[in-house]
Design a protein around this motif. Structure first.
Motif, mmCIF file in Angstrom:
data_model
loop_
_atom_site.group_PDB
_atom_site.id
_atom_site.type_symbol
_atom_site.label_atom_id
_atom_site.label_comp_id
_atom_site.label_asym_id
_atom_site.label_seq_id
_atom_site.Cartn_x
_atom_site.Cartn_y
_atom_site.Cartn_z
ATOM 1 N N GLU B 5 -29.644 -49.615 -41.655
ATOM 2 C CA GLU B 5 -30.192 -48.548 -40.820
ATOM 3 C C GLU B 5 -31.002 -49.141 -39.672
ATOM 4 O O GLU B 5 -31.762 -50.092 -39.854
ATOM 5 N N GLN B 6 -30.827 -48.548 -38.504
ATOM 6 C CA GLN B 6 -31.579 -48.940 -37.323
ATOM 7 C C GLN B 6 -31.977 -47.686 -36.562
ATOM 8 O O GLN B 6 -31.268 -46.681 -36.627
ATOM 9 N N SER B 7 -33.052 -47.784 -35.796
ATOM 10 C CA SER B 7 -33.359 -46.709 -34.863
ATOM 11 C C SER B 7 -32.325 -46.772 -33.738
ATOM 12 O O SER B 7 -31.778 -47.835 -33.441
ATOM 13 N N LEU B 8 -32.045 -45.637 -33.122
ATOM 14 C CA LEU B 8 -30.923 -45.565 -32.193
ATOM 15 C C LEU B 8 -31.276 -45.948 -30.761
ATOM 16 O O LEU B 8 -30.389 -46.333 -29.988
ATOM 17 N N PHE B 9 -32.552 -45.846 -30.392
ATOM 18 C CA PHE B 9 -32.877 -46.024 -28.982
ATOM 19 C C PHE B 9 -34.272 -46.614 -28.832
ATOM 20 O O PHE B 9 -35.190 -46.275 -29.580
ATOM 21 N N LEU B 10 -34.423 -47.513 -27.838
ATOM 22 C CA LEU B 10 -35.724 -48.095 -27.515
ATOM 23 C C LEU B 10 -35.786 -48.283 -26.008
ATOM 24 O O LEU B 10 -34.839 -48.822 -25.410
ATOM 25 N N SER B 11 -36.879 -47.869 -25.412
ATOM 26 C CA SER B 11 -37.058 -48.025 -23.975
ATOM 27 C C SER B 11 -38.327 -48.817 -23.724
ATOM 28 O O SER B 11 -39.378 -48.499 -24.295
ATOM 29 N N VAL B 12 -38.239 -49.865 -22.896
ATOM 30 C CA VAL B 12 -39.406 -50.692 -22.576
ATOM 31 C C VAL B 12 -39.406 -50.992 -21.086
ATOM 32 O O VAL B 12 -38.390 -50.821 -20.396
ATOM 33 N N ARG B 13 -40.546 -51.485 -20.609
ATOM 34 C CA ARG B 13 -40.642 -51.917 -19.218
ATOM 35 C C ARG B 13 -40.399 -53.428 -19.146
ATOM 36 O O ARG B 13 -40.718 -54.178 -20.075
ATOM 37 N N THR B 81 -34.311 -56.950 -17.417
ATOM 38 C CA THR B 81 -33.313 -55.877 -17.272
ATOM 39 C C THR B 81 -31.957 -56.319 -17.830
ATOM 40 O O THR B 81 -31.187 -55.496 -18.327
ATOM 41 N N GLY B 82 -31.674 -57.602 -17.794
ATOM 42 C CA GLY B 82 -30.426 -58.117 -18.362
ATOM 43 C C GLY B 82 -30.362 -58.035 -19.873
ATOM 44 O O GLY B 82 -29.297 -58.259 -20.462
ATOM 45 N N ASP B 83 -31.488 -57.715 -20.503
ATOM 46 C CA ASP B 83 -31.482 -57.538 -21.967
ATOM 47 C C ASP B 83 -31.040 -56.132 -22.352
ATOM 48 O O ASP B 83 -30.849 -55.858 -23.547
ATOM 49 N N SER B 84 -30.884 -55.247 -21.380
ATOM 50 C CA SER B 84 -30.404 -53.886 -21.674
ATOM 51 C C SER B 84 -29.023 -53.974 -22.291
ATOM 52 O O SER B 84 -28.090 -54.535 -21.688
ATOM 53 N N ALA B 85 -28.892 -53.444 -23.494
ATOM 54 C CA ALA B 85 -27.641 -53.576 -24.254
ATOM 55 C C ALA B 85 -27.817 -52.803 -25.560
ATOM 56 O O ALA B 85 -28.879 -52.233 -25.825
ATOM 57 N N ILE B 86 -26.768 -52.816 -26.368
ATOM 58 C CA ILE B 86 -26.880 -52.282 -27.728
ATOM 59 C C ILE B 86 -27.012 -53.473 -28.674
ATOM 60 O O ILE B 86 -26.249 -54.452 -28.562
ATOM 61 N N TYR B 87 -27.953 -53.399 -29.599
ATOM 62 C CA TYR B 87 -28.192 -54.478 -30.549
ATOM 63 C C TYR B 87 -27.848 -53.984 -31.952
ATOM 64 O O TYR B 87 -28.343 -52.948 -32.409
ATOM 65 N N THR B 101 -21.553 -55.761 -42.948
ATOM 66 C CA THR B 101 -21.906 -54.352 -42.843
ATOM 67 C C THR B 101 -22.835 -54.213 -41.649
ATOM 68 O O THR B 101 -23.907 -54.829 -41.623
ATOM 69 N N PHE B 102 -22.428 -53.393 -40.675
ATOM 70 C CA PHE B 102 -23.190 -53.239 -39.442
ATOM 71 C C PHE B 102 -24.022 -51.969 -39.473
ATOM 72 O O PHE B 102 -23.603 -50.947 -40.029
ATOM 73 N N GLY B 103 -25.181 -52.015 -38.825
ATOM 74 C CA GLY B 103 -25.924 -50.802 -38.533
ATOM 75 C C GLY B 103 -25.263 -50.072 -37.381
ATOM 76 O O GLY B 103 -24.289 -50.557 -36.795
ATOM 77 N N LYS B 104 -25.782 -48.908 -37.041
ATOM 78 C CA LYS B 104 -25.184 -48.101 -35.979
ATOM 79 C C LYS B 104 -25.547 -48.597 -34.582
ATOM 80 O O LYS B 104 -25.000 -48.128 -33.595
ATOM 81 N N GLY B 105 -26.499 -49.526 -34.506
ATOM 82 C CA GLY B 105 -26.849 -50.093 -33.216
ATOM 83 C C GLY B 105 -28.056 -49.418 -32.580
ATOM 84 O O GLY B 105 -28.255 -48.216 -32.714
ATOM 85 N N THR B 106 -28.882 -50.227 -31.908
ATOM 86 C CA THR B 106 -30.045 -49.732 -31.160
ATOM 87 C C THR B 106 -29.798 -49.984 -29.687
ATOM 88 O O THR B 106 -29.579 -51.133 -29.281
ATOM 89 N N MET B 107 -29.824 -48.904 -28.905
ATOM 90 C CA MET B 107 -29.643 -49.070 -27.454
ATOM 91 C C MET B 107 -30.997 -49.411 -26.849
ATOM 92 O O MET B 107 -31.952 -48.625 -26.948
ATOM 93 N N LEU B 108 -31.105 -50.575 -26.225
ATOM 94 C CA LEU B 108 -32.329 -51.013 -25.557
ATOM 95 C C LEU B 108 -32.173 -50.785 -24.064
ATOM 96 O O LEU B 108 -31.239 -51.308 -23.447
ATOM 97 N N LEU B 109 -33.083 -50.008 -23.496
ATOM 98 C CA LEU B 109 -33.075 -49.763 -22.059
ATOM 99 C C LEU B 109 -34.331 -50.387 -21.466
ATOM 100 O O LEU B 109 -35.445 -50.054 -21.887
ATOM 101 N N VAL B 110 -34.153 -51.308 -20.519
ATOM 102 C CA VAL B 110 -35.271 -51.994 -19.889
ATOM 103 C C VAL B 110 -35.383 -51.494 -18.458
ATOM 104 O O VAL B 110 -34.449 -51.641 -17.666
ATOM 105 N N SER B 111 -36.525 -50.923 -18.138
ATOM 106 C CA SER B 111 -36.717 -50.391 -16.782
ATOM 107 C C SER B 111 -37.600 -51.332 -15.966
ATOM 108 O O SER B 111 -38.497 -51.982 -16.508
ATOM 109 N N PRO B 112 -37.310 -51.425 -14.657
ATOM 110 C CA PRO B 112 -38.071 -52.358 -13.797
ATOM 111 C C PRO B 112 -39.529 -51.936 -13.649
ATOM 112 O O PRO B 112 -39.874 -50.773 -13.812
#
Lengths: 114, 112
Positions: B5-13, B81-87, B101-112
């Motif tokens: 299990e993973q959280s689905l989304f993460l947003s950072v600066r 910003t290049g780290d923006s991806a699904i992990y 066995t894979f988790g569903k993935g966490t989308m990481l969004l990096v904003s400038p």
């Protein structure tokens, strides 16, 4: 080394059509896998081949067949495509060493079934 | 059964640290993996940790493993910003032949 290659990259089918997705690896790996990736569902294993000459069902095998043609190639066939099979398909390969089982992935095939 | 299990989304600066968390259920797992998927591409192995370790560091990446709680985390320092991806977190059970066995993935969004 090309790693894992998949063809085609994109495909559009009509409901009921058939097609075969091709996968090849040049790393001399024993094991190969087919996954599908859908939004919010992560990666789901369709079929895998632990070694040449063997294939096993994964989590979502219905509607698919596979062939391990030789050590390098592992194909996935959709006999009668359905809209529910619209997805991105990934092939992977690995050479398990003890408990270590890093999988190497191809670039994917984006399939749309209308 | 096996489940990751993973959280689905993460947003950072940009410049902040990112921490992506994962829980797994199979205590026999000998290796745990982090994969990265950039837009339109396949998955690539980012790092892995052996189950007898509790930490692994690789440049900007730090993996922490708590076997008792079956909790794995990936910390990315100085996120770009290049780290923006699904992990994806994945486990490799040590029972006979088995797949990852894979988790569903966490989308990481990096904003400038």
């Amino acid at each position: 080394n090309a790693g894992v290659t998949q063809t085609p990259k994109f495909q559009v089918l009509k409901t009921g059509q058939s097609m075969t997705l091709q996968c090849a690896q040049d790393m001399n790996h024993n094991s190969m896998y087919w996954y599908r990736q859908d939004p919010g569902m992560g990666l789901r294993l369709i079929y895998y081949s632990a070694s040449e000459g063997t294939t096993d069902k994964g989590e979502v095998p219905n509607g698919y067949n596979v062939s391990r043609l030789n050590k390098r190639e592992f194909s996935l066939r959709l006999e009668s495509a359905a809209p529910s099979q619209t997805s991105v398909y990934f092939c992977a390969s690995s050479q398990r060493q003890g408990g270590y089982n890093e999988q190497f992935f191809g670039p994917g095939t984006r399939l749309t079934v209308l | 059964g096996e489940d990751v299990e993973q959280s689905l989304f993460l947003s950072v600066r940009e410049g902040d640290s990112s921490v992506i968390n994962c829980t797994y259920t199979d205590s026999s797992s000998t290796y745990l993996y982090w994969y990265k998927q950039e837009p339109g591409a396949g998955l690539q192995l980012l790092t892995y940790i052996f189950s007898n370790m509790d930490m692994k560091q690789d440049q900007r990446l730090t993996v922490l493993l708590n076997k008792k709680d079956k909790h794995l985390s990936l910390r990315i320092a100085d996120t770009q910003t290049g780290d923006s991806a699904i992990y994806f977190c994945a486990e490799s059970p040590n029972s006979g032949y088995s797949t990852l066995t894979f988790g569903k993935g966490t989308m990481l969004l990096v904003s400038p």
